[in-house]
Scaffold this motif. Structure first.
Motif, mmCIF file in Angstrom:
data_model
loop_
_atom_site.group_PDB
_atom_site.id
_atom_site.type_symbol
_atom_site.label_atom_id
_atom_site.label_comp_id
_atom_site.label_asym_id
_atom_site.label_seq_id
_atom_site.Cartn_x
_atom_site.Cartn_y
_atom_site.Cartn_z
ATOM 1 N N LEU A 40 1.073 -1.207 0.114
ATOM 2 C CA LEU A 40 0.077 -0.088 -0.073
ATOM 3 C C LEU A 40 0.941 1.258 -0.064
ATOM 4 O O LEU A 40 0.523 2.498 -0.636
ATOM 5 N N SER A 41 2.159 1.208 0.662
ATOM 6 C CA SER A 41 2.892 2.540 0.500
ATOM 7 C C SER A 41 3.517 2.544 -0.598
ATOM 8 O O SER A 41 3.636 3.994 -1.173
ATOM 9 N N ALA A 42 3.804 1.624 -1.205
ATOM 10 C CA ALA A 42 4.299 1.686 -2.603
ATOM 11 C C ALA A 42 3.167 2.105 -3.600
ATOM 12 O O ALA A 42 3.447 3.021 -4.482
ATOM 13 N N TYR A 43 1.932 1.550 -3.441
ATOM 14 C CA TYR A 43 0.788 2.120 -4.335
ATOM 15 C C TYR A 43 0.597 3.497 -4.114
ATOM 16 O O TYR A 43 0.206 4.354 -5.100
ATOM 17 N N TYR A 44 0.711 4.097 -3.028
ATOM 18 C CA TYR A 44 0.399 5.756 -2.635
ATOM 19 C C TYR A 44 1.731 6.568 -2.688
ATOM 20 O O TYR A 44 1.466 7.884 -2.463
ATOM 21 N N GLY A 45 2.659 5.803 -2.921
ATOM 22 C CA GLY A 45 4.084 6.538 -3.044
ATOM 23 C C GLY A 45 4.387 7.049 -1.527
ATOM 24 O O GLY A 45 4.959 8.185 -1.661
ATOM 25 N N LEU A 46 4.430 6.521 -0.421
ATOM 26 C CA LEU A 46 4.669 6.875 0.692
ATOM 27 C C LEU A 46 6.409 6.451 0.724
ATOM 28 O O LEU A 46 6.809 5.515 0.460
ATOM 29 N N PRO A 47 6.993 7.452 1.560
ATOM 30 C CA PRO A 47 8.449 7.192 1.692
ATOM 31 C C PRO A 47 8.590 5.917 2.857
ATOM 32 O O PRO A 47 7.816 5.637 3.649
ATOM 33 N N PRO A 48 9.834 5.194 2.895
ATOM 34 C CA PRO A 48 9.869 4.215 3.800
ATOM 35 C C PRO A 48 9.726 4.673 5.126
ATOM 36 O O PRO A 48 9.140 3.819 6.046
ATOM 37 N N VAL A 49 10.029 5.917 5.511
ATOM 38 C CA VAL A 49 9.959 6.349 6.988
ATOM 39 C C VAL A 49 8.597 6.630 7.516
ATOM 40 O O VAL A 49 8.183 6.290 8.377
ATOM 41 N N VAL A 50 7.731 6.887 6.429
ATOM 42 C CA VAL A 50 6.387 7.225 6.604
ATOM 43 C C VAL A 50 5.517 5.860 6.832
ATOM 44 O O VAL A 50 4.730 5.623 7.622
ATOM 45 N N GLN A 51 6.132 4.689 5.959
ATOM 46 C CA GLN A 51 5.492 3.659 5.800
ATOM 47 C C GLN A 51 5.555 3.016 7.445
ATOM 48 O O GLN A 51 4.752 2.428 8.185
ATOM 49 N N GLY A 52 7.077 3.099 8.009
ATOM 50 C CA GLY A 52 7.257 2.408 9.276
ATOM 51 C C GLY A 52 6.560 3.067 10.231
ATOM 52 O O GLY A 52 6.138 2.584 11.232
ATOM 53 N N SER A 53 6.590 4.463 10.299
ATOM 54 C CA SER A 53 6.217 5.330 11.686
ATOM 55 C C SER A 53 4.996 5.525 11.462
ATOM 56 O O SER A 53 4.242 5.960 12.722
ATOM 57 N N VAL A 54 4.068 5.415 10.548
ATOM 58 C CA VAL A 54 2.598 5.575 10.604
ATOM 59 C C VAL A 54 1.865 4.615 10.306
ATOM 60 O O VAL A 54 1.202 4.099 11.042
ATOM 61 N N VAL A 55 1.994 4.044 8.915
ATOM 62 C CA VAL A 55 1.102 2.963 8.398
ATOM 63 C C VAL A 55 1.264 1.881 9.269
ATOM 64 O O VAL A 55 0.357 1.212 9.981
ATOM 65 N N VAL A 56 2.653 0.966 9.408
ATOM 66 C CA VAL A 56 2.677 -0.115 10.096
ATOM 67 C C VAL A 56 2.775 0.035 11.533
ATOM 68 O O VAL A 56 2.036 -0.592 12.532
ATOM 69 N N ALA A 57 3.054 1.345 11.984
ATOM 70 C CA ALA A 57 3.236 1.638 13.701
ATOM 71 C C ALA A 57 1.989 1.615 14.084
ATOM 72 O O ALA A 57 1.594 1.085 15.208
ATOM 73 N N VAL A 58 0.936 2.307 13.435
ATOM 74 C CA VAL A 58 -0.548 2.309 14.107
ATOM 75 C C VAL A 58 -0.997 0.980 13.873
ATOM 76 O O VAL A 58 -1.911 0.662 15.169
ATOM 77 N N LEU A 165 0.045 17.299 14.764
ATOM 78 C CA LEU A 165 1.058 17.900 14.191
ATOM 79 C C LEU A 165 2.384 16.933 13.823
ATOM 80 O O LEU A 165 2.793 17.352 12.441
ATOM 81 N N TYR A 166 2.243 15.703 14.084
ATOM 82 C CA TYR A 166 3.342 14.809 13.738
ATOM 83 C C TYR A 166 2.802 14.329 12.331
ATOM 84 O O TYR A 166 3.530 14.181 11.605
ATOM 85 N N LEU A 167 1.397 14.138 12.287
ATOM 86 C CA LEU A 167 0.729 13.433 10.944
ATOM 87 C C LEU A 167 1.063 14.957 10.030
ATOM 88 O O LEU A 167 1.374 14.440 8.706
ATOM 89 N N PHE A 168 0.970 15.824 10.355
ATOM 90 C CA PHE A 168 1.032 17.070 9.534
ATOM 91 C C PHE A 168 2.486 17.273 8.861
ATOM 92 O O PHE A 168 2.800 17.079 7.547
ATOM 93 N N ILE A 169 3.528 16.871 9.568
ATOM 94 C CA ILE A 169 4.785 16.581 9.173
ATOM 95 C C ILE A 169 5.149 15.576 8.292
ATOM 96 O O ILE A 169 5.873 15.604 7.154
ATOM 97 N N GLN A 170 4.496 14.359 8.822
ATOM 98 C CA GLN A 170 4.611 13.127 7.768
ATOM 99 C C GLN A 170 4.010 13.531 6.250
ATOM 100 O O GLN A 170 4.328 13.161 5.278
ATOM 101 N N TRP A 171 2.652 14.080 6.520
ATOM 102 C CA TRP A 171 2.213 14.604 5.184
ATOM 103 C C TRP A 171 2.970 15.476 4.175
ATOM 104 O O TRP A 171 2.905 15.270 2.947
ATOM 105 N N GLN A 172 3.775 16.381 4.902
ATOM 106 C CA GLN A 172 4.338 17.443 4.100
ATOM 107 C C GLN A 172 5.516 16.320 3.492
ATOM 108 O O GLN A 172 6.194 16.651 2.314
ATOM 109 N N ASP A 173 6.341 15.458 4.283
ATOM 110 C CA ASP A 173 7.209 14.504 3.750
ATOM 111 C C ASP A 173 6.863 13.869 2.554
ATOM 112 O O ASP A 173 7.425 13.357 1.485
ATOM 113 N N VAL A 174 5.426 13.357 2.414
ATOM 114 C CA VAL A 174 4.900 12.550 1.277
ATOM 115 C C VAL A 174 4.812 13.486 0.267
ATOM 116 O O VAL A 174 5.200 13.000 -0.718
#
Length: 345
Positions: A40-58, A165-174
């Motif tokens: 899903l991270s590859a499909y939506y074009g998410l960076p590896p760090v966002v994949q680990g810190s948000v998608v998988v972590a949650v 705020l954390y999610l906003f920063i991650q969204w900016q990185d995406v």
């Protein structure tokens, strides 16, 4: 203590069998969770760090969220906080160490993990300490000690807003990430389905595992505090451990460490406040919470210092983290039997 609502007899053999079966279930569920999150991270074009810190972590943090909600509803929120902090210490010290050891090579990271994820996680620890302090100052508990306070729904919005705020920063990185087209041929509906299945399996398995561990605690007369910050904490952290180790062995070290820090950030800034929002308010004892948060801060600083050295975690550093966790367990055992008296509550 009953297993599966009393469908199985209460015995040590049954508890051990349930632990074995649920561990296998968590292993399978974490595998589905990791693979679907990666696709899903590859499909939506998410960076590896966002994949680990948000998608998988949650996803892998759902057991901790469930445990906090349950303890808040049962008016044992302090124990829930202890389990969350114990889980966070386990995540910080044990999971990176094991991930680094199984790879047989230094666990390499990048500056994003060191300078954004680790530092924001330290901000999360500080935010929760401040929230507890405000509870003591402005919402003291009638009949409690001067260091007992009530965390209200209003106070719970403070850590939740920081997570926003954390999610906003991650969204900016995406938005800044230029990914490839590796996910163009992925069946997104199927992957969302596997993600949901993995979450359900993990949740059911962890709840059964915690019940079995509690049964063993009662059988062998293990004190509640000791079980909460060590055994229960490690049990609810098992999905995080399996996901991080799998990612590290697959060469995705940024995802592995991002999952550790992201899971802890979610637990502190979301899981605990959600429990408060559901229960309405929850009592916390600063005499227990503050020293435990202090230990968590020391553990975080230790990991941060190791990661910053050459942006990698070497085998000697990994073993040092394991030794630090054993020291923590020894301290908790000492507090339980009365050898130490740093926890006054």
């Amino acid at each position: 203590m009953t297993v599966l609502g009393g469908l199985l007899p209460d015995s040590t053999a049954v508890y051990v069998a349930v632990v074995a079966v649920t561990t296998a279930m968590i292993w399978a569920g974490s595998g589905w969770l990791e693979r679907s999150a990666e696709d899903l991270s590859a499909y939506y074009g998410l960076p590896p760090v966002v994949q680990g810190s948000v998608v998988v972590a949650v996803g892998s943090s759902f057991p901790e969220l469930a445990s906090v909600v349950i303890t808040a509803l049962e008016d044992s929120f302090g124990m829930g906080v202890g389990a969350i902090v114990g889980s966070a210490i386990f995540n910080i010290l044990v999971i990176p160490a094991v991930s680094g050891i199984v790879t047989k090579n230094p666990l390499d990271v990048d500056r994003t993990v060191v300078y954004k994820e680790a530092q924001f996680y330290m901000l999360a620890v500080s935010t929760l300490v401040i929230t507890f302090a405000l509870a003591i100052i402005y919402f003291p508990v009638d009949g409690g000690t001067t260091l007992d306070g009530s965390v209200t729904r209003l106070l719970a919005t403070i850590p939740l807003s920081v997570y926003g705020l954390y999610l906003f920063i991650q969204w900016q990185d995406v938005g800044d990430y230029d990914g490839d087209d590796a996910g163009s041929d992925i069946d997104v509906r199927r992957e969302w389905g596997w993600l949901a299945v993995g979450l359900v399996v993990i949740l059911v398995a962890v709840e059964l595992l915690v019940g079995a561990v509690n049964g063993l605690n009662a059988t062998f007369d293990i004190p509640e505090f000791l079980a909460g910050v060590t055994i229960i904490a490690a049990a609810t952290s098992l999905p995080d451990a399996l996901v991080s180790v799998r990612a590290a062995r697959g060469g995705r070290t940024v995802t592995s460490l991002g999952n550790v820090l992201g899971s802890n950030t979610f637990d502190l800034l979301v899981a605990i406040p959600i429990g408060v929002l559901i229960a309405g308010s929850a009592t916390v004892s600063f005499t227990v919470a503050a020293p435990m948060m202090g230990v968590l801060t020391v553990a975080t600083v230790l990991l941060f210092a190791f990661l910053r050295t050459d942006l990698s975690l070497t085998d000697p550093e990994a073993y040092a983290l394991l030794v630090a966790y054993l020291v923590f367990v020894g301290w908790v055992v000492g507090e339980t039997v009365g050898t130490f008296e740093l926890l006054r509550g």
